[in-house]
Enzyme design. Structure first.
Site, mmCIF file in Angstrom:
data_model
loop_
_atom_site.group_PDB
_atom_site.id
_atom_site.type_symbol
_atom_site.label_atom_id
_atom_site.label_comp_id
_atom_site.label_asym_id
_atom_site.label_seq_id
_atom_site.Cartn_x
_atom_site.Cartn_y
_atom_site.Cartn_z
ATOM 1 N NE ARG A 106 -23.365 24.143 20.551
ATOM 2 C CZ ARG A 106 -22.158 24.680 20.692
ATOM 3 N NH1 ARG A 106 -21.133 24.211 20.021
ATOM 4 N NH2 ARG A 106 -21.972 25.693 21.510
ATOM 5 C CG HIS A 133 -24.018 30.498 22.178
ATOM 6 N ND1 HIS A 133 -24.369 29.513 23.087
ATOM 7 C CD2 HIS A 133 -22.698 30.290 21.888
ATOM 8 C CE1 HIS A 133 -23.307 28.749 23.321
ATOM 9 N NE2 HIS A 133 -22.291 29.192 22.617
ATOM 10 C CD GLN A 136 -19.699 32.102 24.790
ATOM 11 O OE1 GLN A 136 -19.530 30.924 24.530
ATOM 12 N NE2 GLN A 136 -18.798 32.803 25.452
ATOM 13 C CG ASP A 225 -18.664 34.110 16.995
ATOM 14 O OD1 ASP A 225 -17.803 33.209 16.961
ATOM 15 O OD2 ASP A 225 -19.893 33.872 16.986
ATOM 16 C CB CYS A 265 -18.105 32.903 22.027
ATOM 17 S SG CYS A 265 -18.149 32.860 20.225
ATOM 18 N NE ARG A 293 -20.955 28.673 27.646
ATOM 19 C CZ ARG A 293 -20.972 28.030 26.461
ATOM 20 N NH1 ARG A 293 -20.067 28.317 25.554
ATOM 21 N NH2 ARG A 293 -21.913 27.153 26.180
HETATM 22 N N1 CP Z 1 -18.233 28.975 22.784
HETATM 23 C C1 CP Z 1 -18.754 27.750 22.541
HETATM 24 O O1 CP Z 1 -19.970 27.529 22.636
HETATM 25 O O2 CP Z 1 -17.840 26.795 22.226
HETATM 26 P P1 CP Z 1 -18.147 25.332 21.684
HETATM 27 O O3 CP Z 1 -18.720 25.505 20.297
HETATM 28 O O4 CP Z 1 -16.824 24.627 21.665
HETATM 29 O O5 CP Z 1 -19.129 24.678 22.585
HETATM 30 N N1 NVA Z 2 -21.309 31.870 16.048
HETATM 31 C C1 NVA Z 2 -20.586 30.659 16.344
HETATM 32 C C2 NVA Z 2 -20.490 30.457 17.818
HETATM 33 C C3 NVA Z 2 -19.737 29.232 18.231
HETATM 34 C C4 NVA Z 2 -19.684 29.049 19.709
HETATM 35 C C5 NVA Z 2 -21.268 29.485 15.680
HETATM 36 O O1 NVA Z 2 -22.490 29.408 15.736
HETATM 37 O O2 NVA Z 2 -20.570 28.652 15.093
#
Ligand code: CP
Ligand code: NVA
Length: 310
Positions: A106, A133, A136, A225, A265, A293
């Protein structure tokens, strides 16, 4: 069926058949995993989990999923390695490939994930970048199929920023026959160059509709989101004003289909992009999404990481 790719970087990299293979394995394994009856097909395999941004779901679900396959995980933050500063991405990719059997990352830059994938001999899995993502959204598609039998022909309406999650939905729309509507203020829709690129790789049924009330009419799924993603903390307040009319509340949900699912998400900013009434209400499947997930990522890893059966 085997997946044609070494890595899981983007939904668009896979054919519909390959994505269906992942979804089918996910469906098969989910009840077994819940009853702790899953065959440990990947004993001794190690997944490196690199995080340059925080996480609850992604971290825990990947770590649990690799253990369920019989393997284990390493949690690596931006305090270690120094990818690109202490050491070149291709050297990191080569070195890690000698230690571990898969890498989940990530980070901010999709380009970094792609560079690691190019040089690593083990699978690289995208656990979120500024651009995408994919885990997700594939998990979310599984959730929709669980609740509604199929995603084909459904109208998925994403209310909010044209961000990483929204772009992965657009990628998915190029592979599955559903209609995808993004409702965002002008300037916050998915950038035209990305839309064009996706259109060059499929025929997504995609529309940007600025007015959220118009957008949700006939929606089978209303998705939202956060208005400011990780890394955009400095514009959070300004965005709060810009997106004020894009809250998913009871009034907006009443314009969607009666059996509409509400999805997010997570993490959610309750009172901003969604009200407590909606996220805690009868349409909400947000915790199913969070659980799934684990199941979708376990299926992805089972197919990509070399194990006893593949
Ligand atoms: N939805 C998601 O990816 O959550 P986190 O940021 O907690 O991993
Ligand atoms: N769009 C959000 C998703 C988090 C899972 C971010 O990137 O923070």
């Amino acid at each position: 069926m085997k997946l044609n790719r070494k890595d899981f970087l983007s939904i668009r990299d896979f054919s519909r058949d390959e994505l269906e293979t992942i979804l089918a394995l996910c469906e098969k394994q989910k009840p077994l995993a819940r009853e702790h009856r899953l065959e440990p097909t990947h004993p001794g395999r190690v997944l490196a989990c690199i995080f340059h941004k925080p996480s609850l779901r992604t971290r825990i679900s990947f770590e649990v999923a690799i253990r369920q396959l019989g393997g284990s995980s390493l949690y690596i933050t931006d305090r270690e390695i120094g990818i690109g500063s202490r050491e070149a991405p291709k050297d990191v990719a080569n070195v890690l490939s000698r230690y571990v059997d898969g890498i989940m990352i990530r980070t901010f830059d999709q380009g970094l994930v792609e560079a690691l994938a190019e040089h690593a001999t083990v699978p690289i899995i995208n656990g979120l970048t500024d651009l995408l993502h994919p885990c997700q959204v594939l998990g979310d598609i599984f959730t929709i199929i669980e609740h509604r039998g199929s995603i084909d022909g459904k109208k998925i309406v994403f209310i909010g920023d044209g961000n990483n999650v929204a772009r992965s939905w657009l990628n998915a729309a190029a592979r599955f026959p559903f209609s995808f509507v993004l409702s965002a203020p002008a300037g916050y829709e998915i950038d035209a160059s990305f839309v064009e690129e996706v259109q060059g790789h499929g025929s997504p049924d995609y529309r940007w509709i600025q007015d959220p009330l118009e957008a949700v009419t006939g929606a089978d799924v209303v998705y939202t989101d956060v208005w400011a993603s990780m890394g955009q903390e400095d514009v959070k307040e300004a965005r709060g004003r810009i997106f004020a009319g894009y809250q998913v509340n009871e009034q907006l949900m009443s314009r969607a289909n009666g059996d509409c699912l509400f999805m997010h998400c997570l993490p959610a900013h309750r009172g901003d992009e969604v009200t407590d009434g909606v996220i805690d209400g009868p349409h909400s499947v947000v915790f199913d999404e969070a659980e799934n997930r684990t199941h979708i990522q376990r299926a992805i890893m089972a197919l990509l990481i070399q194990g006893e059966n593949n």
